[in-house]
Design an enzyme around this catalytic site. Structure first.
Site, PDB file in Angstrom:
ATOM      1  N   TYR A 184      -4.110   9.269 -49.087  1.00 21.11           N
ATOM      2  CA  TYR A 184      -2.866   8.776 -48.478  1.00 21.11           C
ATOM      3  C   TYR A 184      -2.075   7.970 -49.497  1.00 21.11           C
ATOM      4  CZ  TYR A 184       0.307   6.351 -45.281  1.00 21.11           C
ATOM      5  OH  TYR A 184       1.428   5.860 -44.659  1.00 21.11           O
ATOM      6  N   ASP A 190      -2.127   4.807 -57.835  1.00 19.70           N
ATOM      7  CA  ASP A 190      -1.656   4.165 -56.607  1.00 19.70           C
ATOM      8  C   ASP A 190      -2.601   3.009 -56.321  1.00 19.70           C
ATOM      9  OD1 ASP A 190      -1.054   3.306 -54.086  1.00 19.70           O
ATOM     10  OD2 ASP A 190      -0.874   5.305 -53.196  1.00 19.70           O
ATOM     11  N   LYS A 224       1.780  -4.051 -50.518  1.00 22.63           N
ATOM     12  CA  LYS A 224       0.876  -4.859 -49.686  1.00 22.63           C
ATOM     13  C   LYS A 224       0.712  -6.304 -50.192  1.00 22.63           C
ATOM     14  CE  LYS A 224      -0.977  -0.961 -47.538  1.00 22.63           C
ATOM     15  NZ  LYS A 224      -0.970  -0.611 -46.139  1.00 22.63           N
TER      16      LYS A 224
END
Ligand SMILES: Cc1ncc(COP(=O)(O)O)c(C=O)c1O
Length: 446
Positions: free
Chosen positions: A145, A247, A274
């Site tokens: 993801y 990522d 985040k």
């Protein structure tokens, strides 16, 4: 504390939400049947729902809230900034300070560009790789993801019916209506299989702008990438002029210098998000000066123009600075110790009940699997209906024992937690596993 309860305030709010939000929901990740619990406040590592029930929060807004809720220092700087203004059509000093902090910690990052989410960060990293290499294709790992950009979503949830041979995984659309052209430009590789991956990549070498990889892919099982896999991808990029894109939107949680320091690799581009926003919306793409020059507007229109009304807004910037400053190497160590203690306790609880399953992950990230055999990648972690049923009983069992976990079995720790909370979470896990055992016994009539 009893979920579900149709008389609860959460159940009633959900009925109300159905009249204005599709399916009563505006964020698929928080959808829960028969209704989600609505949050009313958070403090430290605890979250209150609108019925007044208090739980230990092991979701932490899907990993962003590394300091839990109402962190005094983050609140202080945000309140001060609120009084001065929340967003300007001018740069602020806070964006320089946060960029400096990130550059000083992550060896491969010499320049940073801020966005509003991890999705945007990954999107801009992919576009930067295309702009720099002048090539159209990217490669990504099956089941990984990376947010909601069309290209990054490919093969996120492929299934046995459409995923094709392991030697050449099919690029499967995630959302209906995804253009064929997107699928043609995304090469899907199998996780932790350097040999097969390199074979696939070599067929597209001259067209590949970059390889997008998360070294600890959450949705693909939260199994760490092997050193051989990451090094194989890095070597391929070096040899063929493609860019390695890490990522680290979640995995930046793993260490002071980022996950890349743990894998001892220097990607050309890194996507962040985040935790670098201290609980506020954020994303960032960073990399070597030479690559990041695609964003440089000094000589007119850059190779990759990039704006964003709220990009680098000073609230997210100052919250991020306060969050990162509190993340010292000792704090990362403390998080990792708690994570290891919880993984051990969960594995002990599975073994004590002779129940197939285990806890995996690294640092402050823990994932619970109910499959019979080891999970090594997306395909081996693919859930049968029975495994999904056990997981659902488990997560519900945790909720009713005072712990919130993500529906797919992820538990995320935060800095306000201590070993006392880890003990409480472990006790809740034991009771929730008892619920699973009970349901198996009633299925078999024992
Ligand atoms: C690894 C990874 N990349 C990218 C994203 C997208 O970030 P955001 O939700 O901020 O758009 C996420 C979100 O969970 C993620 O886990």
């Amino acid at each position: 504390m009893s979920y579900p309860n149709s008389d609860s305030a959460s159940a009633k709010l959900y009925q109300r939400a159905l009249n204005s939000l599709p399916g009563g929901n505006t964020r698929t990740t928080v959808f829960m049947k028969p209704y989600p619990l609505y949050a009313s406040k958070g403090e430290g590592c605890h979250v209150w729902d609108v019925d007044g029930d208090i739980r230990i929060d092991c979701v932490n807004n899907f990993t962003s809230n590394i300091h839990g809720y109402a962190n005094p220092e983050i609140n202080r700087v945000v309140q001060e900034q609120l009084a001065r203004g929340t967003a300007f059509g001018m740069p602020t000093v806070a964006e320089i300070e946060l960029a400096e902090l990130i550059c000083s910690r992550v060896c491969s990052i010499e320049r940073v560009r801020f966005t509003n989410s991890g999705t945007e960060a990954v999107m801009m990293a992919i576009k930067a790789a295309r702009a720099f290499t002048k090539r159209p294709k990217i490669a990504k790992v099956e089941g990984s993801y990376h947010g909601s950009y069309d290209y990054a979503e490919v093969s996120l949830d492929s299934s046995p019916g459409n995923w094709g041979e392991m030697t050449a995984p099919t690029s499967v659309p995630y959302a209906e209506g995804t253009p064929e052209a997107v699928l043609a430009d995304v090469i899907t590789i199998p996780f932790n299989d350097p040999e097969r991956s390199l074979q696939i990549l070599s067929q597209h070498a001259s067209e590949l702008a970059g390889i997008l990889v998360d070294p600890l892919p959450n949705r693909a099982g939260l199994i760490p990438a092997s050193q051989a896999f990451i090094q194989g991808l890095a070597d391929f990029c070096e040899k063929n002029g493609s860019l390695l894109i890490f990522d680290e939107v979640i995995s930046f949680r793993l260490g002071y210098h980022g996950a890349q320091a743990i894998w001892n690799v220097q990607p050309h581009l890194t996507a962040l998000g985040k935790i670098i926003g201290g609980g506020f919306p954020i994303g960032a793409v960073g990399g070597k000066e030479e690559v990041m020059a695609v964003f440089d507007p000094r000589c007119g229109k850059p190779a990759l123009p990039h704006g964003g009304t709220f990009s680098a807004n000073p609230i997210s910037m100052c919250a991020g600075i306060a969050a990162l400053k509190q993340l010292t190497p000792a704090v990362y160590e403390h998080l990792a110790e708690m994570g290891e203690a919880l993984r051990l306790a969960i594995n002990h609880a599975f073994a004590a009940r002779h129940l197939p399953g285990r806890a995996v992950g690294m640092g402050s990230l823990i994932k619970v699997h109910f499959s019979e055999s080891d999970v090594t990648d997306y395909r081996s972690g693919y859930q049968s209906p029975e495994v999904a049923r056990r997981l659902s009983i488990f997560v519900k069992g945790l909720l009713n024992r005072g712990v919130v976990a993500a529906s797919y079995g992820l538990l995320v720790l935060s800095t306000p937690m201590t070993l006392s909370e880890i003990d409480s979470i472990a006790s809740a896990v034991e009771r929730a596993l008892d619920d699973v055992v009970l349901s198996l016994n009633s299925q078999s009539g024992t």
